[in-house]
Design a protein around this motif. Structure first.
Motif, short mmCIF file in Angstrom:
data_model
loop_
_atom_site.label_atom_id
_atom_site.label_comp_id
_atom_site.label_asym_id
_atom_site.label_seq_id
_atom_site.Cartn_x
_atom_site.Cartn_y
_atom_site.Cartn_z
N THR A 93 -15.45 21.86 17.89
CA THR A 93 -15.62 22.79 16.77
C THR A 93 -16.61 22.25 15.73
OG1 THR A 93 -13.74 21.82 15.59
CG2 THR A 93 -13.28 23.67 17.04
N SER A 94 -17.26 23.17 15.02
CA SER A 94 -18.25 22.77 14.01
C SER A 94 -17.58 22.46 12.67
CB SER A 94 -19.31 23.86 13.84
OG SER A 94 -18.71 25.10 13.59
N ALA A 95 -16.29 22.71 12.58
CA ALA A 95 -15.47 22.31 11.43
C ALA A 95 -14.05 22.16 11.96
CB ALA A 95 -15.52 23.36 10.32
N PRO A 96 -13.24 21.32 11.36
CA PRO A 96 -11.88 21.16 11.87
C PRO A 96 -11.11 22.48 11.80
CG PRO A 96 -12.41 19.46 10.26
CD PRO A 96 -13.52 20.47 10.18
N ILE A 97 -10.40 22.81 12.88
CA ILE A 97 -9.51 23.98 12.87
C ILE A 97 -8.12 23.50 13.30
CG2 ILE A 97 -11.41 25.57 13.36
CD1 ILE A 97 -10.35 25.81 16.24
N LEU A 98 -7.14 24.37 13.19
CA LEU A 98 -5.78 24.01 13.59
C LEU A 98 -5.77 23.49 15.02
CD1 LEU A 98 -3.75 27.06 12.19
CD2 LEU A 98 -3.84 24.74 11.26
N GLY A 99 -5.06 22.40 15.24
CA GLY A 99 -5.00 21.81 16.58
C GLY A 99 -4.51 22.80 17.62
N GLU B 249 -17.40 26.76 26.68
CA GLU B 249 -18.61 27.10 25.91
C GLU B 249 -18.35 28.29 24.99
OE1 GLU B 249 -21.48 27.72 28.98
OE2 GLU B 249 -21.88 25.58 29.20
N ARG B 250 -19.08 28.30 23.89
CA ARG B 250 -19.04 29.41 22.95
C ARG B 250 -20.43 29.62 22.37
NH1 ARG B 250 -14.67 29.90 24.90
NH2 ARG B 250 -12.71 30.49 23.86
N LEU B 251 -20.70 30.83 21.91
CA LEU B 251 -21.89 31.06 21.09
C LEU B 251 -21.79 30.18 19.85
CD1 LEU B 251 -21.91 34.97 21.22
CD2 LEU B 251 -23.41 33.43 22.51
N ALA B 252 -22.93 29.82 19.29
CA ALA B 252 -22.94 29.05 18.04
C ALA B 252 -22.38 29.91 16.91
CB ALA B 252 -24.35 28.59 17.72
N LEU B 253 -21.74 29.28 15.96
CA LEU B 253 -21.19 30.02 14.82
C LEU B 253 -22.27 30.88 14.15
CD1 LEU B 253 -18.72 30.59 13.08
CD2 LEU B 253 -19.30 28.57 11.70
N ALA B 254 -23.46 30.32 13.99
CA ALA B 254 -24.55 31.06 13.32
C ALA B 254 -24.92 32.32 14.10
CB ALA B 254 -25.77 30.15 13.18
N ASP B 255 -24.70 32.31 15.41
CA ASP B 255 -25.10 33.45 16.24
C ASP B 255 -24.08 34.60 16.18
OD1 ASP B 255 -27.36 32.12 16.96
OD2 ASP B 255 -26.54 31.39 18.87
N ILE B 256 -22.89 34.35 15.68
CA ILE B 256 -21.90 35.43 15.62
C ILE B 256 -21.70 35.95 14.19
CG2 ILE B 256 -20.72 34.65 17.71
CD1 ILE B 256 -18.47 33.55 15.93
#
Ligand SMILES: Cc1cc2nc3c(=O)[nH]c(=O)nc-3n(C[C@H](O)[C@H](O)[C@H](O)COP(=O)(O)O)c2cc1C
Length: 199
Positions: free
Chosen positions: A15-21, A187-194
């Motif tokens: 993740t690009s920032a911490p999220i809930l485990g 894999e996921r799209l980048a946060l900036a792309d969504i």
């Protein structure tokens, strides 16, 4: 019974920032312990989480057909999975048909029914992760076959199936193509792309 086993592999999201485990650690395996039985109180908690999901006008347009392995309901659900899904999903402990009430009793469309059902399954998936279970949602189903098998009313439509169970090793899948998918990078799209707008 211990639901978390030493056979589990962790595939936490990068993740690009911490999220809930519990969210980072959730993923959709195809390898399930074919002997595992989910305790009834655990299964009830998982279904209860779906029940308390929000919905448009509190319409609660979700219904679930729950089949435990070894029952005719489970077998009927498994028989209505599309080819590839039949190769692995019946190894799960429970198969759940996720049904949306797409039209209300007066014949009016429920435009958010699919949205609400998906959100209820999302809540269910978080509770399942909390319980040490894993699940995999399936769009590859034979919806009309499920309608016939369970006499689903015309106002309702089976949208997906959830395979719920206890994780097994990738190798337990036995088929190279399935094992490769089990360990492939997530894999996921980048946060900036969504984020269409984010000012
Ligand atoms: C609505 C929906 C339908 C899906 N249908 C299938 C399916 O038919 N077969 C399958 O193997 N996976 C299916 N998946 C699983 C997705 O492929 C999976 O969630 C996605 O690749 C992301 O992987 P992750 O859940 O491990 O992060 C489905 C997921 C959703 C939400």
């Amino acid at each position: 019974m211990t639901l978390s086993t030493s056979t589990q592999i962790l595939r936490s999201a990068d993740t690009s920032a911490p999220i809930l485990g519990i969210l980072a650690d959730r993923w959709s395996p195809r390898s399930y312990n074919t002997a595992a039985v989910i305790p009834e109180e655990t299964l009830t908690a998982v279904l209860e989480a779906a029940r308390w999901s929000p919905s448009a006008s509190n319409s609660q347009p979700w219904r679930f057909i729950v089949g435990r392995r070894g029952t005719p309901t489970f077998d009927a659900i498994a028989a209505n999975l599309m080819g590839f899904n039949q190769a692995w999903a019946p190894n799960a402990s429970v198969l759940i048909v996720n049904v949306a009430e797409t039209t209300d009793p007066d014949g009016n469309a429920r435009p958010w029914a699919a949205y609400d059902l998906g959100q209820a399954v999302a809540h269910l998936s978080v509770q399942a992760q909390h319980e040490g279970l894993h699940l995999h949602q399936l769009g590859g189903i034979v919806a009309e076959g499920l309608r016939d098998a369970f006499d689903i009313d015309a106002n309702f439509t089976a949208l997906t199936v959830t395979a719920l169970g206890v994780l097994d090793t990738p190798e337990a899948l036995g088929v190279d193509a399935l094992i490769e998918r089990e360990i492939a990078p997530r894999e996921r799209l980048a946060l900036a792309d969504i984020l269409l707008v984010n000012e």
